[in-house]
Motif scaffolding. Structure first.
Motif, PDB file in Angstrom:
ATOM      1  N   ALA A   1       0.677  -1.203  -0.071  1.00  0.00           N
ATOM      2  CA  ALA A   1      -0.054  -0.003   0.026  1.00  0.00           C
ATOM      3  C   ALA A   1       0.792   1.151   0.295  1.00  0.00           C
ATOM      4  O   ALA A   1       0.820   2.143  -0.955  1.00  0.00           O
ATOM      5  N   PRO A   2       1.716   1.453   1.083  1.00  0.00           N
ATOM      6  CA  PRO A   2       2.474   2.656   0.897  1.00  0.00           C
ATOM      7  C   PRO A   2       3.425   3.042  -0.147  1.00  0.00           C
ATOM      8  O   PRO A   2       3.042   4.071  -0.819  1.00  0.00           O
ATOM      9  N   GLU A   3       3.759   2.157  -0.900  1.00  0.00           N
ATOM     10  CA  GLU A   3       4.818   2.381  -2.212  1.00  0.00           C
ATOM     11  C   GLU A   3       3.877   2.397  -3.176  1.00  0.00           C
ATOM     12  O   GLU A   3       4.129   3.384  -4.349  1.00  0.00           O
ATOM     13  N   SER A   4       2.751   1.830  -3.359  1.00  0.00           N
ATOM     14  CA  SER A   4       1.522   2.118  -4.237  1.00  0.00           C
ATOM     15  C   SER A   4       0.944   3.514  -4.356  1.00  0.00           C
ATOM     16  O   SER A   4       0.600   3.891  -5.309  1.00  0.00           O
ATOM     17  N   ILE A   5       0.687   3.982  -3.175  1.00  0.00           N
ATOM     18  CA  ILE A   5       0.257   5.166  -3.094  1.00  0.00           C
ATOM     19  C   ILE A   5       1.132   6.105  -3.486  1.00  0.00           C
ATOM     20  O   ILE A   5       0.909   7.147  -4.303  1.00  0.00           O
ATOM     21  N   ARG A   6       2.446   6.146  -3.027  1.00  0.00           N
ATOM     22  CA  ARG A   6       3.555   6.997  -3.505  1.00  0.00           C
ATOM     23  C   ARG A   6       3.739   6.994  -5.147  1.00  0.00           C
ATOM     24  O   ARG A   6       3.739   7.941  -5.661  1.00  0.00           O
ATOM     25  N   ARG A   7       3.765   5.761  -5.715  1.00  0.00           N
ATOM     26  CA  ARG A   7       3.890   5.465  -7.093  1.00  0.00           C
ATOM     27  C   ARG A   7       2.807   6.106  -7.877  1.00  0.00           C
ATOM     28  O   ARG A   7       2.865   6.640  -8.795  1.00  0.00           O
TER      29      ARG A   7
ATOM     30  N   LEU B   1      -0.848   9.861  -5.296  1.00  0.00           N
ATOM     31  CA  LEU B   1      -1.824  10.153  -4.183  1.00  0.00           C
ATOM     32  C   LEU B   1      -1.264  10.695  -3.115  1.00  0.00           C
ATOM     33  O   LEU B   1      -0.187  10.344  -2.556  1.00  0.00           O
ATOM     34  N   ARG B   2      -2.325  11.457  -2.497  1.00  0.00           N
ATOM     35  CA  ARG B   2      -2.134  11.934  -1.161  1.00  0.00           C
ATOM     36  C   ARG B   2      -2.583  10.948  -0.118  1.00  0.00           C
ATOM     37  O   ARG B   2      -3.694  10.146  -0.766  1.00  0.00           O
ATOM     38  N   PRO B   3      -2.191  10.668   0.886  1.00  0.00           N
ATOM     39  CA  PRO B   3      -2.690   9.677   1.973  1.00  0.00           C
ATOM     40  C   PRO B   3      -4.122   9.620   2.065  1.00  0.00           C
ATOM     41  O   PRO B   3      -4.819   8.954   2.547  1.00  0.00           O
ATOM     42  N   THR B   4      -4.535  10.987   2.140  1.00  0.00           N
ATOM     43  CA  THR B   4      -5.937  11.374   2.297  1.00  0.00           C
ATOM     44  C   THR B   4      -6.974  11.284   1.188  1.00  0.00           C
ATOM     45  O   THR B   4      -8.144  11.263   1.493  1.00  0.00           O
ATOM     46  N   HIS B   5      -6.356  10.841  -0.032  1.00  0.00           N
ATOM     47  CA  HIS B   5      -7.381  10.584  -1.222  1.00  0.00           C
ATOM     48  C   HIS B   5      -8.032   9.227  -0.903  1.00  0.00           C
ATOM     49  O   HIS B   5      -7.580   8.193  -0.203  1.00  0.00           O
ATOM     50  N   THR B   6      -9.290   9.279  -1.284  1.00  0.00           N
ATOM     51  CA  THR B   6     -10.014   8.099  -0.841  1.00  0.00           C
ATOM     52  C   THR B   6      -9.415   6.715  -1.266  1.00  0.00           C
ATOM     53  O   THR B   6      -9.435   5.955  -0.304  1.00  0.00           O
ATOM     54  N   PRO B   7      -8.913   6.411  -2.520  1.00  0.00           N
ATOM     55  CA  PRO B   7      -8.308   5.242  -2.792  1.00  0.00           C
ATOM     56  C   PRO B   7      -7.154   5.089  -1.740  1.00  0.00           C
ATOM     57  O   PRO B   7      -7.248   3.801  -1.600  1.00  0.00           O
TER      58      PRO B   7
ATOM     59  N   LEU C   1      -3.743   4.135  -8.743  1.00  0.00           N
ATOM     60  CA  LEU C   1      -3.339   3.269  -7.689  1.00  0.00           C
ATOM     61  C   LEU C   1      -3.392   1.629  -7.959  1.00  0.00           C
ATOM     62  O   LEU C   1      -2.547   1.165  -7.629  1.00  0.00           O
ATOM     63  N   LEU C   2      -4.327   1.409  -8.601  1.00  0.00           N
ATOM     64  CA  LEU C   2      -4.699  -0.117  -8.985  1.00  0.00           C
ATOM     65  C   LEU C   2      -3.350  -0.483  -9.725  1.00  0.00           C
ATOM     66  O   LEU C   2      -2.722  -1.662  -9.685  1.00  0.00           O
ATOM     67  N   LEU C   3      -3.283   0.302 -10.816  1.00  0.00           N
ATOM     68  CA  LEU C   3      -1.970   0.027 -11.704  1.00  0.00           C
ATOM     69  C   LEU C   3      -0.484   0.040 -10.877  1.00  0.00           C
ATOM     70  O   LEU C   3       0.260  -0.782 -11.346  1.00  0.00           O
ATOM     71  N   ALA C   4      -0.199   0.864 -10.001  1.00  0.00           N
ATOM     72  CA  ALA C   4       0.780   0.709  -9.146  1.00  0.00           C
ATOM     73  C   ALA C   4       0.968  -0.481  -8.268  1.00  0.00           C
ATOM     74  O   ALA C   4       2.154  -1.143  -8.235  1.00  0.00           O
ATOM     75  N   VAL C   5      -0.280  -0.707  -7.772  1.00  0.00           N
ATOM     76  CA  VAL C   5      -0.535  -2.014  -6.962  1.00  0.00           C
ATOM     77  C   VAL C   5       0.147  -3.115  -7.818  1.00  0.00           C
ATOM     78  O   VAL C   5       1.021  -4.166  -7.368  1.00  0.00           O
ATOM     79  N   LEU C   6      -0.580  -3.342  -8.972  1.00  0.00           N
ATOM     80  CA  LEU C   6      -0.359  -4.521 -10.082  1.00  0.00           C
ATOM     81  C   LEU C   6       1.046  -4.682 -10.502  1.00  0.00           C
ATOM     82  O   LEU C   6       1.891  -5.573 -10.301  1.00  0.00           O
ATOM     83  N   THR C   7       1.849  -3.242 -10.564  1.00  0.00           N
ATOM     84  CA  THR C   7       3.125  -2.977 -10.957  1.00  0.00           C
ATOM     85  C   THR C   7       4.060  -3.796  -9.863  1.00  0.00           C
ATOM     86  O   THR C   7       5.132  -4.549 -10.081  1.00  0.00           O
TER      87      THR C   7
END
Length: 92
Positions: free
Chosen positions: A15-21, A24-30, A61-67
């Protein structure tokens, strides 16, 4: 795309690395969703976000998680070769 993330064995620690990549800000809904609870359930919720702006963030975000998850899976399980056709796709 959420099911692809699950199939690639995404874990909560992604999650943290996906959010960074995803930029997104940590406060965004996804970002908030992926940081809570079971990752497979949260990925489904993220994929189902309705407002257009949230869908754009969710896609990034989903693309970053998948990567991240697929890179780990390739390294652990496919480094010696595999039969996954998507690992042989040409980028060009």
């Amino acid at each position: 795309m959420s099911q692809h993330c699950v199939q690639a064995r995404a874990v909560a620690e992604d999650a943290p690395e996906s959010i960074r990549r995803a930029g997104l800000r940590p406060t965004h809904t996804p970002a908030v969703l992926i940081s809570r609870g079971r990752i497979d359930e949260q990925l489904g919720k993220i994929a189902g976000l309705a407002p257009l702006d949230e869908r754009r963030k969710a896609f990034r975000l989903l693309l970053a998680v998948l990567t991240i998850a697929d890179a780990r899976r390739r390294e652990r399980f496919c480094s010696g070769g595999c039969s996954h056709w998507w690992h042989r796709l040409s980028i060009a």
